[in-house]
Write an enzyme that holds these catalytic residues in place. Sequence first.
Site, short mmCIF file in Angstrom:
data_model
loop_
_atom_site.label_atom_id
_atom_site.label_comp_id
_atom_site.label_asym_id
_atom_site.label_seq_id
_atom_site.Cartn_x
_atom_site.Cartn_y
_atom_site.Cartn_z
N ARG A 1 -21.88 -14.50 15.30
CA ARG A 1 -21.43 -14.18 13.95
C ARG A 1 -21.23 -15.39 13.05
O ARG A 1 -21.67 -15.39 11.90
CB ARG A 1 -20.16 -13.32 14.01
CG ARG A 1 -20.39 -11.93 14.60
CD ARG A 1 -21.38 -11.12 13.77
NE ARG A 1 -21.78 -9.88 14.42
CZ ARG A 1 -22.91 -9.71 15.09
NH1 ARG A 1 -23.78 -10.70 15.24
NH2 ARG A 1 -23.21 -8.54 15.60
N ASP B 1 -16.76 -7.20 14.16
CA ASP B 1 -17.76 -7.97 13.45
C ASP B 1 -17.46 -8.14 11.98
O ASP B 1 -17.70 -9.19 11.40
CB ASP B 1 -19.14 -7.34 13.65
CG ASP B 1 -19.66 -7.63 15.04
OD1 ASP B 1 -19.21 -8.62 15.64
OD2 ASP B 1 -20.50 -6.87 15.53
N SER C 1 -24.60 2.66 20.58
CA SER C 1 -25.04 1.65 19.64
C SER C 1 -25.24 0.34 20.39
O SER C 1 -24.57 0.08 21.40
CB SER C 1 -24.00 1.52 18.51
OG SER C 1 -23.33 0.29 18.57
N ASP D 1 -28.92 2.06 8.18
CA ASP D 1 -27.67 1.76 7.49
C ASP D 1 -27.84 0.72 6.39
O ASP D 1 -27.47 0.94 5.24
CB ASP D 1 -26.61 1.22 8.48
CG ASP D 1 -25.98 2.32 9.31
OD1 ASP D 1 -26.72 3.19 9.80
OD2 ASP D 1 -24.75 2.29 9.47
#
Lengths: 427, 427, 427, 427
Positions: A106, A135, A191, A27
Amino acid sequence: MAESPSKRAQNGGKKGKVVLAYSGGLDTSCILVWLIEEGYDVVAYTADVGQGDDYDAIRKKAMKCGAIDYVVKDLKRDFVVENIWPAVQANAKYEDRYLLGTALARPCISKGIIEVVKEHNAQAVSHGATGKGNDQVRFELSCYALHPSIEIIAPWKMPEFYNRFQGRKDLFEYAAAHDIPLPVTTSAPWSMDGNLMHISYEAGVLEDPKHEAPVDIYQMTTDPDKSPSKPDKLEIEFKKGIPVSVTHLGDKTVKTDPLELFLYLNEIGGRQGVGRIDIVENRYIGMKSRGVYECPAGEILITAHMDIESFTMDKAVRRIKQTLSLRFSEQCYEGYWYSPECEFTRDCIDRSQECVEGKVTVTVYKGHVYINARESAQSLYNEELVSMDVKGDYEPVDALGFIKVNAVRLKEYRRLRGVTFAGEATK
Amino acid sequence: MAESPSKRAQNGGKKGKVVLAYSGGLDTSCILVWLIEEGYDVVAYTADVGQGDDYDAIRKKAMKCGAIDYVVKDLKRDFVVENIWPAVQANAKYEDRYLLGTALARPCISKGIIEVVKEHNAQAVSHGATGKGNDQVRFELSCYALHPSIEIIAPWKMPEFYNRFQGRKDLFEYAAAHDIPLPVTTSAPWSMDGNLMHISYEAGVLEDPKHEAPVDIYQMTTDPDKSPSKPDKLEIEFKKGIPVSVTHLGDKTVKTDPLELFLYLNEIGGRQGVGRIDIVENRYIGMKSRGVYECPAGEILITAHMDIESFTMDKAVRRIKQTLSLRFSEQCYEGYWYSPECEFTRDCIDRSQECVEGKVTVTVYKGHVYINARESAQSLYNEELVSMDVKGDYEPVDALGFIKVNAVRLKEYRRLRGVTFAGEATK
Amino acid sequence: MAESPSKRAQNGGKKGKVVLAYSGGLDTSCILVWLIEEGYDVVAYTADVGQGDDYDAIRKKAMKCGAIDYVVKDLKRDFVVENIWPAVQANAKYEDRYLLGTALARPCISKGIIEVVKEHNAQAVSHGATGKGNDQVRFELSCYALHPSIEIIAPWKMPEFYNRFQGRKDLFEYAAAHDIPLPVTTSAPWSMDGNLMHISYEAGVLEDPKHEAPVDIYQMTTDPDKSPSKPDKLEIEFKKGIPVSVTHLGDKTVKTDPLELFLYLNEIGGRQGVGRIDIVENRYIGMKSRGVYECPAGEILITAHMDIESFTMDKAVRRIKQTLSLRFSEQCYEGYWYSPECEFTRDCIDRSQECVEGKVTVTVYKGHVYINARESAQSLYNEELVSMDVKGDYEPVDALGFIKVNAVRLKEYRRLRGVTFAGEATK
Amino acid sequence: MAESPSKRAQNGGKKGKVVLAYSGGLDTSCILVWLIEEGYDVVAYTADVGQGDDYDAIRKKAMKCGAIDYVVKDLKRDFVVENIWPAVQANAKYEDRYLLGTALARPCISKGIIEVVKEHNAQAVSHGATGKGNDQVRFELSCYALHPSIEIIAPWKMPEFYNRFQGRKDLFEYAAAHDIPLPVTTSAPWSMDGNLMHISYEAGVLEDPKHEAPVDIYQMTTDPDKSPSKPDKLEIEFKKGIPVSVTHLGDKTVKTDPLELFLYLNEIGGRQGVGRIDIVENRYIGMKSRGVYECPAGEILITAHMDIESFTMDKAVRRIKQTLSLRFSEQCYEGYWYSPECEFTRDCIDRSQECVEGKVTVTVYKGHVYINARESAQSLYNEELVSMDVKGDYEPVDALGFIKVNAVRLKEYRRLRGVTFAGEATK
């Protein structure tokens, strides 16, 4: 045929410099090339928060894709000290269960990317987070808070991008057409996202909430029925609500460095299968999602911290702090780490931890963490006072008055209202 | 020489009739005789909340001690339905850990004693709870709330009693002198209290918080290292937040009756060693105490309920309900079951459970309860909406605006204040 | 030259039918015409929530602008009963001061527009709220909640619209070019929004928070220094937390109909200058804004309700309800009236009001509401119990024990920690 | 005949030294003599918290009654700075209305008495508070917290005292018999307690909650219908949430000293009749009581503080702080000023006030305080951002996404549940 090299050559850098949060995966590699095509100079950036990747390989891939530079920042220690420790102080669990492993990383990653922005004098950041998850919010809110004039390029929220890349097949074709190295392994039917605190699994087969997680999904933790038949017994010492040392009471291993200590608890908790959860949680953007997590060290530390906190913190302070902790968990989950309210909440919680110190003995065994014992120089427990056999300063007759005065309101209520409570016989 | 018979004869009943919460143990037997000496007619009462005693033997003992009557009330089903089910709905844990097994039984027992008071036209109740614990408060507040004019005789808070009986030795001597049957077994070096929800252990050797609980202390649960090597997998179905059926997915056992269902989960959880905790908690009367508890069925049910609740309850409702649950746990712990606020809180929580229904699959194994899967006709989870592969009604571009508007406040704060957050590079 | 007629003719209705929230003002008249140009059939809709407009004139204007129909719904009674009464029960004030007059009207107006959508089989709604305010959020969230598949056309958030109409001048020119009747009066240098509960003033000269509101801004309330020199004394009766009757103790006027009662309190409060506030509040979208409000009846009712509530509601219930009220105010302000959490909160608050009944005497005078007295059959006040001269059932000696037991924790804290409190002499 | 002199001579000082909180009134004078009779040496102590008594006269009376010493401590400045300022920072109102004037003074007075205890090496304190009120709790909890081993002698909770003195007549007779100077004025048919923050009135004719307070009861405030017809306009400046200067915008009076500033606001608020309330509140000991209060400076300051706080504090911080303020008010009301939780709460609130600074203009007129305007260098208000006429950094189109994402949850709820909200047409 690759159309991009020429296009890249034509547009390169016209739109300025962007720092891309780059994992080396398909990605973000496609995004890297796409950004160049769109006219940006791209600095690829990886935050090492303990995911354990091969950063040299990622660097090579980034440069091959056309990045003007690649930066990897080792943020592991920052992550533990700046983000995980406050969560331990808070006993932070989102919706009573999720230990926030992704959410805590994050802001740390975002802090790093803004540093790269400043070091490289860039105008924008970009990332590969989807438009349906948490996210994106955490990443973008952190960046805006730290650098209000930053531009954020989120291709998965740009129709020109997401309409072009509607599935993995489109990405593969684009990669093939642009000399982007393809992943060699087939990806799992779900994922995952990992860092030194946890691994999360979602999507794919996990999207059906009545479908059980595959037994082979877990990477940090041993399945409890394959874990050792011998418990690990640890002594964990806290100061100001923060773990300062871990001692294995069997083999006498001692860890005091924050990062080493945390990794060691991952090792112990991992082999004992501790910290697995399977939950449906509420994303900030308003949809429920199903996640499977494993968070061994976090589970051990919060269990132990909660114990030493109860031992050393006043009861009434604890209640107020409990509410602040709920707020902290929500703020953190929703991406507001760098916000006035989260900083305020962390400061208040930190204030509550001044005397949260002492040693907790825990047994880690077969997926569970057991508290065995605790001691502290700051304990508010008074063995003599509580003992049934010692009267000491406490006169039992006082409890009569305590209860009678507390009953005044209840008696009046009954008398004046004449109500009957549910379940009460009314004859 | 026994002085009491004559004294009893002289005073008997002069002061009226008292209902004594009677366990058949040494303390309450001495209290029974002492009350008679003091001039009361005593009705001995035992609430059967699943402690599994021999009530015929207790009856005999009571009558031998001089009670004018003995009443045992089977409150097991009431206890499950009226007290435990609301706690499951609330995911009730006091101070994040204690499942309230003792606290939930007290209002049930008190309701029973007030019924006996009315049936026997008595003026007072008496109990053997000490003056330092929570149970005196729970017991007395419940009685005052249900019967405001009741008189409560709590010998352990009366100087004339507790100065006379300063240790077990004094009780033994009194028992010997008054023909009170003595216990045949040596009592354990700790005190325990059990009902069908849990057993609690405290006092004695447990008073030292750094002294680990003896391995042989537990009576409801098998030690995890001796528990079966095979997990038990269950499907638990809820309606309105209440368990309505449990199915063992291995041997297909099904339980639907509330009491049977609960006892069955105790059996499964017990053999798997589930529900043990060792904590220091804050008593209502302001001292910290150390308790060891085992609560197998409760642990399984709250774990499962929390899961189905998250699956079916709106996120924002959940937050409000979470705060109500904290209040409920405190009210319950502190003895305010029969209070306007607890009735209000229960009603609100009950309102929140209207659509909390569905089935949860759990694995119970070696001391831990794992959630595997869930399904519900009232789920607010939308697999299609959350899927990364389906755009559906959700337009990723909308998240851009969502985040930007949420960032307005953060950007302004940064711009207007120019602050730097802790941990942020300031160069 | 007007280009629109032909364009309108060409596009008319191609895109389906839209219901426009129409005030008859310049903005929504321009939007009406613009929507037709864009190809919609437009049903103009006005909710009569007491703003007191000339609906016939508005109808004529709407039809002249090209609406296919005009609907005015008299929602005044609904507004009072469905929206204002719950706010009174909650003592709802956003950020401790704002009585939510605008916020409460929005769900009512939205409910009406969705009814029109269904009656006219329309596909979309449109409104003239700006993209920076709360009303867009309240309006749109309500519509989405009541009709999830509705399309919302918000021109002030559509770049093609707001880039075209950048100032009032553009609207005037557009109106002139499209035969839209122009307003005859010069608009005030601020914006205002009114309904039967309040009028709000903002923007324009009010945007400078250190600029005082002009003395002539207020339309519902007399300036206190011009108000009568004679107080109005009222008796307000509540049942279930809702006002059921108002009696003027001077002229014996009595009002019992909800709408009439509310309007009467506006009259009294208005002439006495009650309910004016000037605040800076936090909009949902994250910016602070300055608002000036006048809310006479609301101020009187909440003041009176708070009094009768304190008189009849248990203290501990009150604390829980107070928190629920804070949540309700936030939900309402942010547009979540039609949400699971707000419905849940309203239900809980309503449950708390079961016994909130009785009569409160208030004096309304020169901008202030004074409570004089109260009485209730459901009072939990016991004059005899509280009297210093009556001992009754309350034994003062009990307070000794009450305080001593409550002090246990404080003494222990001092002894074990040895801390000194701020401000305490340390010699 | 006075029996006491000899008795006093016999017992004097045998039991040690006690510090009596002494007002010079009949009650505490009788207590003084009674304590001497009981065998104590008595140090009489008055805390000057602004009640404005004649301390020389009180001293003479104390010495005449037999005190071994008399101490008056001027705590006015401490009271303002240590107790009132934190309450202003918190916008503290108990049960939404009561400004805590009595509750705030009690810890201040208690701190002083413990200082006297230490200075005079006394063993005990004594006070004349009754056994049904809040003050006994506040006083005793504070003393225990500051000096855990202190003995407290509370005659009104000692049966030997309160059974002897059952009414004022008994006190008068005792006074006459012991040469205690009698009060010259007839006491009012209510009880009152004052300090520089407020005067409270309760008991007597006020015990009937439907009996209006007599018009002549108020001593600090002018009746609004007799107050000046000219408003007072003030500018109040805050730093860290604390008032640092008050300027009268008419006559340019300026006050910056904390005590002078507070007294000046009492003067202004007093002549304008500001700060009167008549409420039924919930005492800590569980009974409701009716109180009438006047608190002019407090009302002005909290109104102004709330305004500057909203102007300078982040919205999300404000919500958390609001909850902390509720806790602070409860802690303060219930006597827990010197407690770990109240110190924690004050610290958190103080942290929230770091940037609460700026100037507020208020008009004080006829019983009401109006906010006119405000300005601050720390404002989080951005006039440009909020303006309808300036787009600036805020793109209205973003609000579309903001609302749509916030609507996801609401739409799903409607779709999946198919519920209808109360009040919604169901056709």
